[in-house]
Write an enzyme that holds these catalytic residues in place. Structure first.
Site, mmCIF file in Angstrom:
data_model
loop_
_atom_site.group_PDB
_atom_site.id
_atom_site.type_symbol
_atom_site.label_atom_id
_atom_site.label_comp_id
_atom_site.label_asym_id
_atom_site.label_seq_id
_atom_site.Cartn_x
_atom_site.Cartn_y
_atom_site.Cartn_z
ATOM 1 N N THR A 30 5.929 11.066 22.583
ATOM 2 C CA THR A 30 4.534 11.484 22.776
ATOM 3 C C THR A 30 3.636 10.352 23.255
ATOM 4 O O THR A 30 2.541 10.613 23.770
ATOM 5 C CB THR A 30 3.943 12.034 21.460
ATOM 6 O OG1 THR A 30 3.918 10.987 20.474
ATOM 7 C CG2 THR A 30 4.763 13.208 20.956
ATOM 8 N N CYS A 38 0.146 10.563 8.353
ATOM 9 C CA CYS A 38 -0.281 11.582 9.315
ATOM 10 C C CYS A 38 0.386 12.926 8.999
ATOM 11 O O CYS A 38 1.600 12.992 8.771
ATOM 12 C CB CYS A 38 0.077 11.153 10.738
ATOM 13 S SG CYS A 38 -0.475 12.326 12.008
ATOM 14 N N ARG A 41 4.220 16.705 12.263
ATOM 15 C CA ARG A 41 5.638 16.833 11.965
ATOM 16 C C ARG A 41 6.330 15.473 12.058
ATOM 17 O O ARG A 41 6.074 14.690 12.971
ATOM 18 C CB ARG A 41 6.284 17.815 12.936
ATOM 19 C CG ARG A 41 7.754 18.116 12.624
ATOM 20 C CD ARG A 41 8.276 19.189 13.549
ATOM 21 N NE ARG A 41 8.210 18.766 14.949
ATOM 22 C CZ ARG A 41 8.562 19.542 15.973
ATOM 23 N NH1 ARG A 41 8.954 20.791 15.750
ATOM 24 N NH2 ARG A 41 8.479 19.099 17.206
ATOM 25 N N ARG A 63 -1.141 5.076 22.376
ATOM 26 C CA ARG A 63 -2.544 5.328 22.084
ATOM 27 C C ARG A 63 -2.670 5.934 20.687
ATOM 28 O O ARG A 63 -1.720 6.498 20.148
ATOM 29 C CB ARG A 63 -3.154 6.279 23.114
ATOM 30 C CG ARG A 63 -2.574 7.675 23.130
ATOM 31 C CD ARG A 63 -3.232 8.526 24.207
ATOM 32 N NE ARG A 63 -2.833 9.925 24.133
ATOM 33 C CZ ARG A 63 -1.749 10.427 24.715
ATOM 34 N NH1 ARG A 63 -0.943 9.628 25.404
ATOM 35 N NH2 ARG A 63 -1.476 11.709 24.604
ATOM 36 N N CYS A 65 -3.551 8.233 17.512
ATOM 37 C CA CYS A 65 -3.575 9.664 17.194
ATOM 38 C C CYS A 65 -5.010 10.088 16.879
ATOM 39 O O CYS A 65 -5.691 9.449 16.075
ATOM 40 C CB CYS A 65 -2.670 9.930 15.991
ATOM 41 S SG CYS A 65 -2.715 11.634 15.385
ATOM 42 N N CYS A 68 -5.099 11.733 12.905
ATOM 43 C CA CYS A 68 -5.099 10.938 11.673
ATOM 44 C C CYS A 68 -5.925 9.666 11.780
ATOM 45 O O CYS A 68 -6.120 8.976 10.778
ATOM 46 C CB CYS A 68 -3.671 10.587 11.249
ATOM 47 S SG CYS A 68 -2.828 9.384 12.322
ATOM 48 N N TRP A 426 -10.445 -26.101 -11.865
ATOM 49 C CA TRP A 426 -10.896 -24.739 -12.169
ATOM 50 C C TRP A 426 -11.793 -24.202 -11.060
ATOM 51 O O TRP A 426 -11.592 -23.099 -10.544
ATOM 52 C CB TRP A 426 -11.637 -24.704 -13.508
ATOM 53 C CG TRP A 426 -12.014 -23.308 -13.931
ATOM 54 C CD1 TRP A 426 -11.322 -22.484 -14.753
ATOM 55 C CD2 TRP A 426 -13.185 -22.574 -13.515
ATOM 56 N NE1 TRP A 426 -11.982 -21.268 -14.874
ATOM 57 C CE2 TRP A 426 -13.123 -21.303 -14.134
ATOM 58 C CE3 TRP A 426 -14.268 -22.864 -12.685
ATOM 59 C CZ2 TRP A 426 -14.097 -20.334 -13.955
ATOM 60 C CZ3 TRP A 426 -15.245 -21.887 -12.497
ATOM 61 C CH2 TRP A 426 -15.155 -20.641 -13.140
ATOM 62 N N TYR A 430 -10.969 -21.211 -8.464
ATOM 63 C CA TYR A 430 -11.836 -20.035 -8.520
ATOM 64 C C TYR A 430 -12.384 -19.701 -7.134
ATOM 65 O O TYR A 430 -12.398 -18.539 -6.705
ATOM 66 C CB TYR A 430 -12.983 -20.304 -9.496
ATOM 67 C CG TYR A 430 -14.041 -19.228 -9.543
ATOM 68 C CD1 TYR A 430 -13.803 -18.027 -10.201
ATOM 69 C CD2 TYR A 430 -15.289 -19.420 -8.953
ATOM 70 C CE1 TYR A 430 -14.783 -17.033 -10.260
ATOM 71 C CE2 TYR A 430 -16.269 -18.445 -8.998
ATOM 72 C CZ TYR A 430 -16.014 -17.253 -9.661
ATOM 73 O OH TYR A 430 -16.975 -16.276 -9.703
ATOM 74 N N ASP A 446 -9.476 -21.598 -18.216
ATOM 75 C CA ASP A 446 -10.676 -20.887 -18.640
ATOM 76 C C ASP A 446 -10.550 -20.462 -20.107
ATOM 77 O O ASP A 446 -9.573 -19.813 -20.498
ATOM 78 C CB ASP A 446 -10.889 -19.666 -17.747
ATOM 79 C CG ASP A 446 -12.191 -18.973 -18.048
ATOM 80 O OD1 ASP A 446 -13.195 -19.332 -17.409
ATOM 81 O OD2 ASP A 446 -12.211 -18.095 -18.924
#
Length: 514
Positions: A30, A38, A41, A63, A65, A68, A426, A430, A446
């Site tokens: 396709t 999607c 099928r 390209r 769809c 979806c 620390w 972080y 901590d």
């Protein structure tokens, strides 16, 4: 790609939405590529090939769809898991660096030549930085086409295209339709545009579940007056962006975040969306996190009780560093008060605050590094060393000798931060956890995190915690969130009826932490 070809095909056959954004499925017969979930099928195995990015599928001649919409999915968690050049480059491309500085600028930011960067990305992802950025522009353009009344020439400019012709050709090639048809299709449904110039209403998808309540509570506890506002159902803040300023309001709604953006320059759309996604950790894979953390008996109950915990990110690396320093060795409330006072004195007034959001009080941008470097000492109280650290770091941010952005390598960023007197491991870890989205950081130094570990039966010392945390890799940042939550829960004697905990409150942490 985080999955093998066989695993990818099984995900497509099952239409498993957890894999949306991790790869795309291209069908040779396709010429179309789809997201894994999607509803079309399932194609035969011999007719499909898998690509790690939409850009790679575009480059191969496929390209998107139109059923979806494979570009409207959460991003791949791989870019945070991977600390290599490819992962760092993808984070910057998604932030719009190529549109602002070109491939040369992207390569320079990462510390490599353009040729080397292009070779690595093409080998790893099947597309070079230009193709990846083109896919990013196509997605930004589609959002503007569908959610605004802008002329198409303005959309092309805002999305980063060099010309209207290039814009039209790209939309036709990627979506197999024209901008006019895309807009007409949207207008036949509900129109999300509210008619205000520069205002966009978007839906940001994520992989469910999402602990939105916990995220909003985290942000509300740290909200800086004038810059942020948060409550049980929303979070709003001002944004300092490359081309102007913005205001964002985010509200959880089902399987997406309803987001309103007000931008002074629509060229900042892609960057603003990327930063919000990083702040809310929307590209995380909660199923993968739960599989690992839920397998440890000490965390299993918390993972079951509160699924979808995220690690809060950052919309501005410089701001996050300064606020982390202000929060060293003080409570979250004290850090918020200091940051609010500093912002009130030195913050830049917002050029165009949201007209319909005056109740949020979003009037100010967090002070720039240049302003802090020159004037922070006059407005900061507290230990002299902390004031000196803020000024030194702000000066380094202003002159470019310290760079804090999602494209940094974690080890290099931590090294640069720890070179400043007053910044220890620390704070450096972080910052890397929040700015880079590093998923495997455990802040075992901590005190509140260690209290949470002790509450779950893990000895409250760093050595024992580090030894236990090996089984949580590569999700130790998420494990830390559960440990902080455990520290916030009331002791057994204060639990409600039937052994259930009563209302939870955030712990009075000794440091600025999640």
């Amino acid at each position: 790609m985080l999955v093998t070809t066989e695993q990818a095909y099984r995900a497509v056959a099952a239409r498993d939405p957890r894999f949306d954004g991790c790869f795309v499925t291209a069908v040779r017969t396709t010429g179309i590529y789809c997201r894994p979930s999607c509803p079309a099928r399932t194609p035969k195995p011999a007719n499909v090939e898998f690509f790690p990015t939409a850009a790679a599928a575009h480059s191969a001649g496929y390209r998107a769809c139109r059923r979806c919409l494979p570009d409207a999915v959460p991003g791949s968690p791989e870019w945070d898991l991977r600390a290599d050049l490819t992962g760092r480059a993808m984070r910057l491309i998604n932030d719009g660096v190529v549109e602002r500085a070109g491939v040369v600028g992207l390569a320079a930011t990462l510390g490599y030549s353009s040729r080397h960067l292009t070779r690595i990305l093409t080998t790893e992802l099947g597309a070079g930085p230009l193709a990846l950025a083109r896919a990013h522009r196509a997605h930004s353009a589609r959002v503007l086409i569908e959610t605004s009344d802008l002329e198409f020439a303005e959309v092309a400019f805002a999305a980063g295209f060099a010309s209207l012709r290039q814009f039209n050709e790209t939309i036709q090639e990627v979506f197999a339709t024209t901008p006019t048809v895309l807009r007409e299709q949207t207008r036949r449904g509900s129109d999300p545009h509210d008619g205000t110039a520069g205002t966009l209403r978007l839906r940001l998808p994520f992989r469910p579940p999402l602990d939105a309540e916990g995220m909003l509570r985290f942000l509300a506890d740290r909200a800086v007056a004038g810059v942020e506002d948060a409550g049980p159902e929303h979070y709003s803040r001002t944004l300092r962006l490359a081309h102007g300023t913005g205001v964002a309001t985010i509200r959880p709604e089902g399987a997406h975040l309803a987001t309103t953006l007000r931008l002074t320059d629509l060229r900042d759309l892609g960057s603003a969306v990327t930063r919000i996604r990083r702040l809310f950790d929307l590209d995380a894979d909660p199923a993968a996190v739960a599989d690992v953390l839920g397998g440890d008996p000490v965390l299993a109950a918390g993972v079951t009780r509160t699924p979808g915990v995220r690690v809060p990110g950052s919309v501005d690396g410089a701001e996050t560093v300064i606020r982390a320093i202000l929060g060293q060795q003080v409570s979250v409330a004290a850090a918020r008060t200091t940051a609010s006072r500093l912002t009130d004195a030195l913050g830049d007034p917002l050029t165009r605050p949201g007209d319909d959001m005056p109740e949020h009080g979003l009037t100010t941008l967090f002070p720039s590094a240049e302003t802090l470097a020159s004037a922070a000492a006059e407005h900061l109280n507290g230990p002299r060393r902390r004031v000196d650290t803020v000024c030194a770091v702000a000066e380094a941010l202003a002159d470019g000798s310290l760079r804090v952005h999602p494209g940094r390598a974690e080890s290099e960023l931590r090294r640069d931060l720890e070179a400043f007197p007053g910044i220890g491991p620390w704070t450096a870890r972080y910052v890397s956890m929040r700015v880079l989205g590093t998923p495997d950081v455990l802040l075992d130094g901590d005190l509140a995190l260690r209290r949470g570990a002790a509450a779950l039966g893990i000895p409250g010392n760093q050595a024992a915690l580090r030894a236990r945390s090996v089984r949580w890799s590569p999700w130790r940042s998420y494990a830390g969130m559960y440990l902080w939550r455990a520290a916030a829960e009331p002791p057994p004697s204060r639990r409600g009826r039937h052994g259930r905990p009563g209302r939870q409150h955030n712990h009075p942490s000794t440091r600025e932490n999640p």
